[in-house]
Motif scaffolding. Structure first.
Motif, short mmCIF file in Angstrom:
data_model
loop_
_atom_site.label_atom_id
_atom_site.label_comp_id
_atom_site.label_asym_id
_atom_site.label_seq_id
_atom_site.Cartn_x
_atom_site.Cartn_y
_atom_site.Cartn_z
N VAL A 77 0.82 -1.22 0.00
CA VAL A 77 0.00 0.00 0.00
C VAL A 77 0.85 1.26 0.00
O VAL A 77 0.37 2.32 -0.41
CB VAL A 77 -1.03 0.04 1.16
CG1 VAL A 77 -2.05 -1.04 1.02
CG2 VAL A 77 -0.37 0.02 2.51
N PRO A 89 0.71 4.51 -4.16
CA PRO A 89 0.63 5.93 -4.51
C PRO A 89 1.92 6.46 -5.13
O PRO A 89 1.87 7.27 -6.05
CB PRO A 89 0.34 6.64 -3.18
CG PRO A 89 0.51 5.63 -2.11
CD PRO A 89 0.50 4.29 -2.74
N LEU A 138 -8.87 -2.39 -6.75
CA LEU A 138 -7.56 -1.74 -6.61
C LEU A 138 -6.60 -2.22 -7.70
O LEU A 138 -5.79 -1.45 -8.21
CB LEU A 138 -6.99 -2.05 -5.23
CG LEU A 138 -5.64 -1.45 -4.86
CD1 LEU A 138 -5.70 0.08 -4.94
CD2 LEU A 138 -5.25 -1.88 -3.45
N THR A 140 -7.42 5.73 -12.23
CA THR A 140 -6.99 5.60 -10.84
C THR A 140 -7.98 6.23 -9.87
O THR A 140 -7.68 6.44 -8.71
CB THR A 140 -5.61 6.26 -10.65
OG1 THR A 140 -5.71 7.65 -10.98
CG2 THR A 140 -4.55 5.60 -11.51
N SER A 141 -9.18 6.49 -10.33
CA SER A 141 -10.15 7.23 -9.52
C SER A 141 -10.56 6.51 -8.24
O SER A 141 -10.96 7.16 -7.27
CB SER A 141 -11.39 7.57 -10.36
OG SER A 141 -12.03 6.39 -10.81
N ARG A 142 -10.43 5.20 -8.19
CA ARG A 142 -10.86 4.44 -7.01
C ARG A 142 -9.70 4.05 -6.09
O ARG A 142 -9.91 3.49 -5.02
CB ARG A 142 -11.57 3.15 -7.44
CG ARG A 142 -12.90 3.36 -8.05
CD ARG A 142 -14.08 3.19 -7.14
NE ARG A 142 -13.87 2.34 -5.98
CZ ARG A 142 -14.29 2.66 -4.75
NH1 ARG A 142 -14.92 3.78 -4.52
NH2 ARG A 142 -14.07 1.85 -3.73
N VAL A 143 -8.47 4.31 -6.50
CA VAL A 143 -7.31 3.81 -5.75
C VAL A 143 -7.31 4.27 -4.30
O VAL A 143 -7.18 3.45 -3.38
CB VAL A 143 -5.99 4.17 -6.47
CG1 VAL A 143 -4.80 3.88 -5.58
CG2 VAL A 143 -5.88 3.43 -7.79
N GLN A 144 -7.46 5.55 -4.06
CA GLN A 144 -7.42 6.05 -2.68
C GLN A 144 -8.53 5.43 -1.83
O GLN A 144 -8.29 4.97 -0.71
CB GLN A 144 -7.51 7.57 -2.65
CG GLN A 144 -7.39 8.12 -1.24
CD GLN A 144 -7.41 9.65 -1.22
OE1 GLN A 144 -7.50 10.31 -2.25
NE2 GLN A 144 -7.30 10.22 -0.05
N ALA A 145 -9.73 5.39 -2.36
CA ALA A 145 -10.86 4.80 -1.62
C ALA A 145 -10.63 3.31 -1.38
O ALA A 145 -10.95 2.79 -0.30
CB ALA A 145 -12.16 5.04 -2.37
N ASP A 146 -10.07 2.61 -2.37
CA ASP A 146 -9.83 1.18 -2.21
C ASP A 146 -8.76 0.91 -1.15
O ASP A 146 -8.91 -0.01 -0.33
CB ASP A 146 -9.41 0.55 -3.54
CG ASP A 146 -10.54 0.46 -4.54
OD1 ASP A 146 -11.73 0.50 -4.11
OD2 ASP A 146 -10.26 0.36 -5.75
N VAL A 147 -7.68 1.68 -1.16
CA VAL A 147 -6.63 1.51 -0.15
C VAL A 147 -7.21 1.78 1.24
O VAL A 147 -6.97 1.01 2.18
CB VAL A 147 -5.41 2.41 -0.44
CG1 VAL A 147 -4.47 2.46 0.76
CG2 VAL A 147 -4.67 1.93 -1.68
N THR A 148 -8.00 2.83 1.36
CA THR A 148 -8.61 3.16 2.64
C THR A 148 -9.53 2.03 3.10
O THR A 148 -9.47 1.59 4.26
CB THR A 148 -9.40 4.48 2.55
OG1 THR A 148 -8.49 5.53 2.19
CG2 THR A 148 -10.08 4.82 3.85
#
Length: 106
Positions: free
Chosen positions: A15, A19, A62, A84-92
């Motif tokens: 993780v 980013p 992710l 990459t629009s979902r990456v931050q939400a998926d990591v969270t």
């Protein structure tokens, strides 16, 4: 499983690498950046193989942009449109699942 994803949340953890790899992408994808994105895709694939169902949905989401890179590179190159629009939400969400399952960072 969460140990393999998060480790100590340092830059060497999965993780932590995500980013950094995404931010390193410029107008053109060089061999080094492509290799890192493909490595992340492979690592996510290995995690997905052992993931419980509640994790698998998030990991699949992710993994999507990294799979897009893999597909373009495997196809010999071409135009890449990496979503990459979902990456931050998926990591969270993934970290929330790990915490809910009792994972702690040492």
């Amino acid at each position: 499983m969460c140990e393999g994803i998060a480790g100590d949340l340092g830059s060497d953890s999965l993780v932590g690498r995500i980013p950094d790899a995404i931010l390193a992408i410029g107008d053109e994808l060089d061999d080094k950046d492509a290799a890192e994105l493909i490595d992340i895709n492979d690592d996510l694939g290995r995690v997905l193989e052992v993931a419980p169902p509640e994790y698998a949905t998030v990991i699949r989401s992710l993994k999507e942009p990294f799979q897009q890179v893999q597909d373009v590179v495997s196809g010999g190159g071409g135009q890449l449109s990496m979503d990459t629009s979902r990456v931050q939400a998926d990591v969270t969400e993934l970290m929330e699942l790990c915490v809910a399952d009792g994972y702690t960072i040492s």
